[in-house]
Design a protein around this motif. Sequence first.
Motif, short mmCIF file in Angstrom:
data_model
loop_
_atom_site.label_atom_id
_atom_site.label_comp_id
_atom_site.label_asym_id
_atom_site.label_seq_id
_atom_site.Cartn_x
_atom_site.Cartn_y
_atom_site.Cartn_z
N THR A 71 6.64 11.64 2.20
CA THR A 71 5.68 10.57 1.93
C THR A 71 5.61 9.62 3.10
O THR A 71 4.53 9.24 3.56
N CYS A 72 6.79 9.19 3.59
CA CYS A 72 6.81 8.25 4.69
C CYS A 72 6.24 8.88 5.96
O CYS A 72 5.52 8.23 6.71
N VAL B 97 2.42 8.89 5.75
CA VAL B 97 1.83 7.57 5.92
C VAL B 97 1.97 7.11 7.36
O VAL B 97 1.06 6.52 7.93
N GLN C 225 9.74 4.31 0.18
CA GLN C 225 8.40 3.72 0.18
C GLN C 225 8.09 3.17 1.56
O GLN C 225 8.97 2.60 2.23
N GLU D 298 3.48 -1.62 -1.90
CA GLU D 298 3.27 -0.30 -1.32
C GLU D 298 1.79 0.00 -1.16
O GLU D 298 1.34 0.54 -0.14
N ARG D 299 1.02 -0.36 -2.19
CA ARG D 299 -0.43 -0.14 -2.13
C ARG D 299 -1.06 -0.95 -0.99
O ARG D 299 -1.88 -0.44 -0.24
N THR E 40 -0.19 0.65 2.38
CA THR E 40 -0.95 1.88 2.63
C THR E 40 -2.39 1.57 3.01
O THR E 40 -2.93 2.12 3.97
N GLN E 41 -3.02 0.67 2.26
CA GLN E 41 -4.42 0.33 2.54
C GLN E 41 -4.56 -0.35 3.90
O GLN E 41 -5.49 -0.07 4.65
N THR F 118 -2.55 -0.16 6.57
CA THR F 118 -2.29 0.78 7.66
C THR F 118 -3.45 1.74 7.85
O THR F 118 -3.87 2.02 8.98
N THR F 119 -4.01 2.24 6.75
CA THR F 119 -5.15 3.14 6.83
C THR F 119 -6.35 2.45 7.46
O THR F 119 -7.05 3.01 8.29
N LEU G 287 -5.76 7.27 -0.66
CA LEU G 287 -5.60 6.06 -1.45
C LEU G 287 -5.71 6.30 -2.95
O LEU G 287 -4.90 5.81 -3.73
N PHE H 240 -2.76 8.34 -4.32
CA PHE H 240 -1.57 7.51 -4.31
C PHE H 240 -1.56 6.60 -5.52
O PHE H 240 -0.54 6.39 -6.17
#
Length: 249
Positions: A4-5, A8, A31, A139-140, A143-144, A146-147, A178, A181
Motif C-alpha cells: 500500500t505504501c 502511494v 498507512q 490517511e484520506r 492520499t488526496q 499527494t495525488t 481514491l 481506498f
Amino acid sequence: MTRTCVAVFATGLLALSLGACAYNESLGRSQFLIVDDSALIQQSNAAWAETLKTQKVSANVAQNERVRRVGGRVVQAAGLAGRSWDYAVFEDASPNAFVLPSGQIGVTTGLLKLVQNDDQLAAVLGHEVGHVVARHAAERYSTQTTTGVFLGAVQSRAGDYAQAVGALGGMGAQVGLLLPFSRSHELEADRLGVDYLAAAGYKPSESIALWRVMAQQRQSGTPEFASTHPSDQTRITALQQYIASRGWN
C-alpha cells in the motif's frame, strides 16, 4: 514497507520527502500519512460548530440521550473514553451518521427511525468510532493531497493537452485509487465497529441485520466501482465472514 505504501509513494513522487508510513496496530497494516491527526482537529472543530449552527438539531431528549448512552459504551469499548466526545441528533429524514477526527458524532433522525434496536445503533456508532481509531481522515487527506500534487505536476508539462490530461488523470485517480481506498476504509471501519460493539455487550449479528435493512430501503443505483462505499451485499458478506471467524453468533 507494505505494498500500500509503495503504491502511494509511486503515485506521489513529488511528496516523498513529506510522507511517512506509520503502522496502525488496530488495522494490522501501515498507512501513508503526511499529516498528523492534531493537524485536523482545528478544522474538525470548526466544521462541527458550523454544522450545529446550520443544521437543525433535534430537541428530542430521549433520542439524544439514547445516542449518548450507546455511543458512550462503544467509545469505552474502543479505549477512547479518555477524550471528550460530543453527540448530536440532526433533523433529517435520510438515514445517516458521521464522525469527525476531533471526537464528534452526528446521527440523523432518519437513522434512528431505521435502526430496530440499540444493537444496530451500536453497529453504526462503532463503525464511526472505527474511522477515528483507524485514522482514516488523515490517511484520506494524505492520499488526496499527494495525488493532487502529482497530477498537477504532470498537467503542467502537458502543453496544449493540459486540460485533457487533467480531466483524464483526475478521473483515473478517482476511479483507480481514491474511490477504492474509501471503500477499503469503510470495510475496515465495519470490522472495527463489530469489535467494539461486541466488547460493549451488543450483538455482532445485528450489524448484518442493519445492512440488510439498509439494502431494502436504499434507492441509489450507483455501481460499486464508482461509489465511495461498498455495496450492501459486499458489506454483508464481509461482516458474515468476519463474525464467523471470531466465533460470534
